[in-house]
Design an enzyme around this catalytic site. Structure first.
Site, mmCIF file in Angstrom:
data_model
loop_
_atom_site.group_PDB
_atom_site.id
_atom_site.type_symbol
_atom_site.label_atom_id
_atom_site.label_comp_id
_atom_site.label_asym_id
_atom_site.label_seq_id
_atom_site.Cartn_x
_atom_site.Cartn_y
_atom_site.Cartn_z
ATOM 1 N N SER A 88 5.557 8.944 -1.960
ATOM 2 C CA SER A 88 6.570 7.710 -2.187
ATOM 3 C C SER A 88 6.753 7.248 -1.222
ATOM 4 O O SER A 88 6.572 6.462 -0.403
ATOM 5 C CB SER A 88 6.916 8.074 -3.856
ATOM 6 O OG SER A 88 7.491 6.681 -4.550
ATOM 7 N N ASP A 125 6.058 -0.235 -2.610
ATOM 8 C CA ASP A 125 6.147 1.282 -2.140
ATOM 9 C C ASP A 125 5.100 1.700 -1.006
ATOM 10 O O ASP A 125 3.810 1.228 -2.072
ATOM 11 C CB ASP A 125 7.504 1.986 -2.471
ATOM 12 C CG ASP A 125 6.649 2.973 -3.718
ATOM 13 O OD1 ASP A 125 6.065 2.268 -4.424
ATOM 14 O OD2 ASP A 125 7.216 3.696 -4.156
ATOM 15 N N ASP A 127 2.990 4.177 -1.926
ATOM 16 C CA ASP A 127 1.966 4.844 -2.200
ATOM 17 C C ASP A 127 1.771 3.481 -3.828
ATOM 18 O O ASP A 127 0.847 3.586 -4.839
ATOM 19 C CB ASP A 127 2.624 6.159 -2.744
ATOM 20 C CG ASP A 127 3.138 5.667 -4.064
ATOM 21 O OD1 ASP A 127 4.390 5.596 -3.848
ATOM 22 O OD2 ASP A 127 3.718 6.759 -5.794
ATOM 23 N N ASP A 153 3.159 2.268 -6.590
ATOM 24 C CA ASP A 153 3.616 3.277 -7.989
ATOM 25 C C ASP A 153 4.686 1.697 -8.038
ATOM 26 O O ASP A 153 5.531 1.898 -9.467
ATOM 27 C CB ASP A 153 3.859 4.183 -8.169
ATOM 28 C CG ASP A 153 4.658 5.199 -7.745
ATOM 29 O OD1 ASP A 153 5.547 4.196 -6.409
ATOM 30 O OD2 ASP A 153 4.860 6.597 -7.399
#
Length: 555
Positions: free
Chosen positions: A141, A284, A286, A288
């Site tokens: 992440s 961010d 990734d 999400d």
């Protein structure tokens, strides 16, 4: 031979990666370096695994990943289909292929995305087919470049929760040498995110599209999917920050690839100022999470996660119908969502921190705008919106949420639609926040983090507050105190303390799950009867006083 060296040499004998083998050989006589890698191990929990890349059980590497895959396989029935996604971090593709090889060798049917994908794409795909039994996303992440991670989803497309995580962890502990695991080959590969985009394009967003947006994927994997989603929805193409447009595992323009961090949005804000944009949106790495900034008379202002959560809640509830709808947030997020849910006549629930708990909250909520046990005498909850203050949002329509996890891309679409609608009326998102405060009261939130060098200090501080909770904070009487380690409001027990203060203010204190610090979540609630600017100034002063008071009781 030391025990650490013996363990390192045993690791060397099974490690398939020449890079980590070379790393270990170079430090075999360095007990301090070996202790950092072999003195403990990464724990498999409800977020899977996450840690620094390197050799040994306390690092992310091919051996750690193969053991995790073998543990997951032991918890699944042979023949089940497992979808595997990965981001653009160092090692992610290799870890995805290793996972597929182990799962295939265990009799499962793995499938891997051909290219890096956002986490929401993997989460959506996992619940799209009845024969998919689990999903794996290789990502860290918004962690620093040196990290990677391994997140497991169940067949419902949500992150695993207890007891599944502990069962998988126990199965990992039982795995022997990874060079003795049977490995398969030749699994199917998926090309692209079409299934996710089909679902996103069917969301009800409203009809306004005249909005100028600057976007940054923060060197991550969100750009291509977000641009295609915006094109399908009929929005003008956002201007992408060129220095941060391409995936780059080293994240060269940011000290920490998290849009919440100071300075992370500087390039996006500069481009937005130069272009005269209406809105800045950031994902961010990734994709999400979703951050939002808007122009104000004093310069660009980044909205808090609670502010965006309140705006998106209103937007989703205006575009959905039915008393069985459910809106969920966490115990550390603003209490504003409870008031919004009540005003729209929909059900409301609070969960523990983390989206895995938000997605599980429906089974324990009931009533209109309230909490409680589920009832056999009413329709099941239909979760249409969930959010957490850490920039995580899940938006939906009358069918329910699009993704059973936080989704920074569909949230970005909803924010863009909301801002475009406000622009048509000659207003901005800041005007919508003011209107919301006038209707529901101004809910101002902030955080305080207390970092320590010795974890025992956190344990001692929590024990001290449990034994002698303060009777007032910043001049506000403590009206109720909840030790969240005991059952409260149908929540699973967690290490946390909640203080409800006079006037609707609130403080929640809990140890961080990833860092050696105490996290404190502060909220003050003020009625708005006159000048909203004056009310916001009062709220800021009250938050400063509350922060000082909480800091004092923790010292």
């Amino acid at each position: 031979m030391s025990d650490l060296r013996a363990r390192a040499e045993e690791w060397l004998a099974q490690d398939p990666d020449p890079g980590t083998r070379a790393e270990l050989r170079a430090i075999l006589d360095d007990d301090e370096a070996l202790s950092a890698r072999f003195g403990s191990r990464l724990e498999f929990g409800t977020a899977g695994l996450r840690g620094e890349l390197g050799a040994g059980p306390n690092r992310m590497n091919r051996v750690t990943v193969m053991r995790a895959a073998a543990g997951l396989a032991a918890r699944l029935k042979p023949g089940g289909r497992v979808i595997i996604g990965f981001d653009a971090r160092h090692g992610s593709r290799r870890f995805a292929d290793d996972t597929a090889a182990v799962l295939s060798g265990a009799g499962l049917r793995p499938e891997v995305f051909a290219d890096p994908v956002p986490t929401p794409v993997l989460a959506h795909f996992t619940r799209a087919f009845d024969d998919i039994v689990a999903g794996v996303m290789v990502t860290a992440s918004h962690n620093p470049p040196r990290d990677n991670g391994y997140k497991v989803y169940w067949s419902d497309g949500a992150q695993i929760v207890p007891p599944t995580d502990t069962e998988i962890s126990a199965a990992i502990d039982a795995v022997g040498r990874v060079d003795e695991l049977p490995l398969g080959s030749g699994w199917p590969v998926h090309d692209g995110a079409g299934l996710y985009l089909d679902a996103v394009s069917s969301l009800r967003l409203g009809g306004d599209r005249d909005i100028s947006i600057v976007y940054t994927p923060m060197h991550g994997v969100g750009r291509d999917v977000l641009l295609r989603a915006f094109e399908r929805a009929g929005f003008p193409a956002p201007a992408v920050v060129p220095e941060q447009a391409d995936p780059d595992p080293d994240f060269p323009t940011v000290a920490f690839p998290n849009p919440e961090e100071p300075g992370a949005l500087d390039l996006a804000l500069a481009l937005a100022e130069a272009r005269g944009a209406d809105l800045v949106i950031a994902n961010d790495p990734d994709a999400d999470r979703c951050a939002v900034a808007v122009p104000s008379p004093s310069g660009w202002r980044t909205l808090t996660g609670d502010e965006v959560g309140g705006l998106l809640a209103e937007h989703v509830l205006r575009h959905t119908a039915g008393p069985d709808r459910l809106a969920v947030t966490t115990i550390v997020s603003s209490s504003l969502l409870r008031s919004i849910a009540a005003a729209h006549g929909v059900r409301f629930a609070e969960s523990l921190t983390g989206f895995k708990w938000i997605m599980k909250a429906g089974s324990s909520s009931s009533g209109t705008g309230g909490r409680g046990g589920s009832s056999p005498h009413r329709a099941p909850d239909r979760l249409v919106f969930g959010y957490e203050e850490a920039l995580g949002y899940s938006v939906g329509d009358d069918r329910g949420v699009l993704v059973n996890d936080k989704d920074g891309i569909s949230a970005a679409l909803a924010v863009a639609a909301l801002a475009a609608g406000a622009k048509r009326e000659g207003r901005t998102l800041l005007d919508l926040l003011d209107a919301q405060a006038r209707e529901h009261g101004l809910h101002a939130t902030s955080q305080l983090s207390v970092r320590v060098d010795d974890l025992s200090l956190i344990t001692a501080a929590m024990a001290r507050l449990r034994a002698a909770p303060p009777r007032e904070l910043a001049g506000r009487p403590v009206e109720s105190f909840d030790d969240l380690a005991r059952p409260a409001d149908s929540l699973p027990p967690t290490d946390g303390l909640r203080f409800r203060l006079a006037g609707g203010s609130r403080v929640v204190i809990r140890p961080s799950g990833t860092e050696p610090k105490l996290k404190c979540y502060l909220e003050v609630v003020l009625p708005v009867g006159g000048d909203i600017t004056e009310t916001r100034a009062r709220a800021a002063n009250d938050l400063r006083a509350l922060r000082a008071a909480v800091s004092a009781v923790l010292s």
